[in-house]
Scaffold this active site. Structure first.
Site, short mmCIF file in Angstrom:
data_model
loop_
_atom_site.label_atom_id
_atom_site.label_comp_id
_atom_site.label_asym_id
_atom_site.label_seq_id
_atom_site.Cartn_x
_atom_site.Cartn_y
_atom_site.Cartn_z
N HIS A 72 39.21 44.66 32.01
CA HIS A 72 39.63 43.26 32.18
C HIS A 72 38.40 42.39 32.35
O HIS A 72 37.65 42.57 33.30
CB HIS A 72 40.55 43.12 33.41
N TYR A 200 47.44 35.72 39.29
CA TYR A 200 47.61 35.46 40.73
C TYR A 200 48.18 34.06 40.87
O TYR A 200 47.59 33.09 40.35
CB TYR A 200 46.27 35.52 41.45
N PRO A 292 45.78 43.36 50.24
CA PRO A 292 45.59 43.82 48.85
C PRO A 292 45.21 42.72 47.86
O PRO A 292 44.83 43.02 46.73
CB PRO A 292 46.95 44.41 48.50
N LYS A 296 40.40 45.18 47.12
CA LYS A 296 39.15 45.70 47.67
C LYS A 296 39.30 46.98 48.47
O LYS A 296 38.31 47.51 48.97
CB LYS A 296 38.49 44.63 48.56
N TYR A 384 34.88 39.46 42.94
CA TYR A 384 36.00 40.22 42.37
C TYR A 384 35.48 41.44 41.59
O TYR A 384 36.00 42.54 41.74
CB TYR A 384 36.85 39.33 41.46
#
Ligand code: APR
Ligand code: PHB
Length: 389
Positions: A72, A200, A292, A296, A384
């Site tokens: 991704h 998200y 979550p 991580k 991220y």
């Protein structure tokens, strides 16, 4: 029996450490309280940072991951009925890999078995002894038989509810905790993912996440009250609520179907300091927990494992104790950065019951700044994809 390192816990942390030590010729015994089937029955997210990918390759366990994982290069963030993309590749030169944590664990078990690794399943009454000496030992029961293993070091990879953290005297431990006033209701459905990347979503009705396991297995979450139970939510009610929390153009594309798994997980931030006591070292969930949102959990367990594995290699190969002496201090620097990012991303995307109208404006303004400012996006992307070890 004697070994160099006793590893308590046969989850991702313990298995990755065992395999990395094996590659360096360092012996270990893994003690796991459940069966392998039970451990592999845990369905968990797998958004793997580059550091974990490198560790899996160093451990010689990356073939299936590299073949079946999904790279991704970015993620989508939705709010106020609009969607924008954070381009990890363009902003950081890095990406993440989506490959289920269960598959990571499965591959690690296969590697340990192929190498004749020593794993004891269904152990009970594990106790850690004399970690302040240079000759610690671990006692436990298996099959009704009392066992004892002499060792040089003990790695506590036994998760949040394990015995290791409790083996550090309470008066010597400082624990930091934040609980969130909501949970995540998650479902698994044999439907194509909404997008090839994760979405998200912040909405006035609460957080939502659109994720996936593969091209025909999707994973969705919606924020829900802690008082809810999975059986309170029919599939239809879930899909309707999810559609209300994502932009209309995304909702129109959503392919729904029967849930094959439905569960609710609470959210917590937690850190134990220190992460070592004498010759006992904590890794992963035994030492820290993150909500979550930022994916991580596994990745911070991986950086702990890398620090400990490197320290033990330095000890055994160079007779140098600098790494093991400084493990906790070094690991905690990155742990707290993961805690910060996970808390920030969770605060940005969820609806908080006590939130004032000003707080809501701040949240939307933070999202607007993230959408329109490249420096903000770069900072988010660097966290991220994974900060350096
Ligand atoms: N004795 C032996 N084994 C134990 C004991 C004990 N007293 N207590 C717990 N265990 C085992 C559990 O059965 C589990 O298999 O330790 C293992 C711990 O594994 P995890 O909880 O998965 O923790 P960790 O390996 O650190 O992996 C962290 O897992 O929970 C997710 O989100 C988390 O992604 C993160 C990752
Ligand atoms: C998941 O696919 O389960 C998942 C993905 C990303 C997250 C959390 C969970 O941040």
């Amino acid at each position: 029996m004697k070994t160099q390192v006793v590893i308590i816990g046969g989850g991702p942390s313990g298995l990755l450490l065992a395999q990395l030590l094996h590659v360096q010729g360092i012996s270990s015994v893994v003690l796991e309280r459940k069966t392998k089937e039970y451990v592999l029955g845990r369905i968990r997210a797998g958004v793997l940072e580059r550091g974990l990918l490198d560790l899996m390759r160093e451990a010689g366990v990356s073939k299936r991951m590299d073949a079946e994982g999904f790279v991704h290069n970015g993620t989508l963030i939705a709010y106020d009925n609009k969607t924008f993309r954070i381009d990890f590749a363009q902003l950081t030169g890095n990406s993440v890999m989506v490959y289920g944590q269960t598959e990571v664990t499965r591959d690690l078990y296969a590697a340990r078995e192929a190498a004749g690794g020593n794993i004891e399943f269904e152990v009970e009454d594990v106790e850690i002894h004399d970690v302040k000496s240079d000759a610690p030992f671990v006692t436990f029961q298996v099959g009704g038989e009392n066992r004892r293993i002499e060792c040089d070091f003990v790695a506590g990879c036994d998760g949040f509810h394990g015995v290791s953290r409790q083996s550090i005297p309470q008066e010597k431990r400082q624990e930091f905790e934040k609980t969130y006033p909501f949970g995540w209701l998650g479902i698994l459905s044999e439907t194509p993912p909404l997008d090839h990347e994760l979405i998200y979503a912040n909405s006035p009705r609460g957080f939502a996440l659109c994720s996936m396991r593969n091209a025909n297995l999707s994973r969705y979450y919606i924020q829900c009250p802690l008082s809810d139970k999975p059986e309170d939510w029919s599939d239809d009610a879930f899909w309707l609520e999810l559609k209300r929390r994502i932009p209309a153009e995304q909702a129109a594309k959503l392919v729904t179907g029967p849930s094959i798994e439905k569960s609710i997980a609470p959210l917590r931030s937690f850190v134990c300091e220190p992460m070592q006591w004498g010759r006992l070292f904590l890794c992963g969930d035994a030492a820290h927990i993150v909500p979550p949102t930022g994916a991580k959990g596994l990745n911070t367990a991986a950086s702990d494992v890398q620090y400990l594995y490197s320290a033990l290699r330095q000890y055994y190969h160079e007779n140098d104790t600098a790494g093991i002496d400084g493990y906790s201090e070094k690991a905690l620097v990155r742990v707290w950065k993961a805690e910060r990012f996970s808390w920030w991303f969770s605060s940005l995307l969820h609806s908080f019951p006590e939130q004032s109208e000003f707080d809501q404006k701040m949240q939307l303004s933070e999202l607007e700044f993230l959408r329109t400012n490249e420096s903000a996006q770069k900072a988010m992307a660097e966290n991220y994809v994974g900060l350096p070890y």
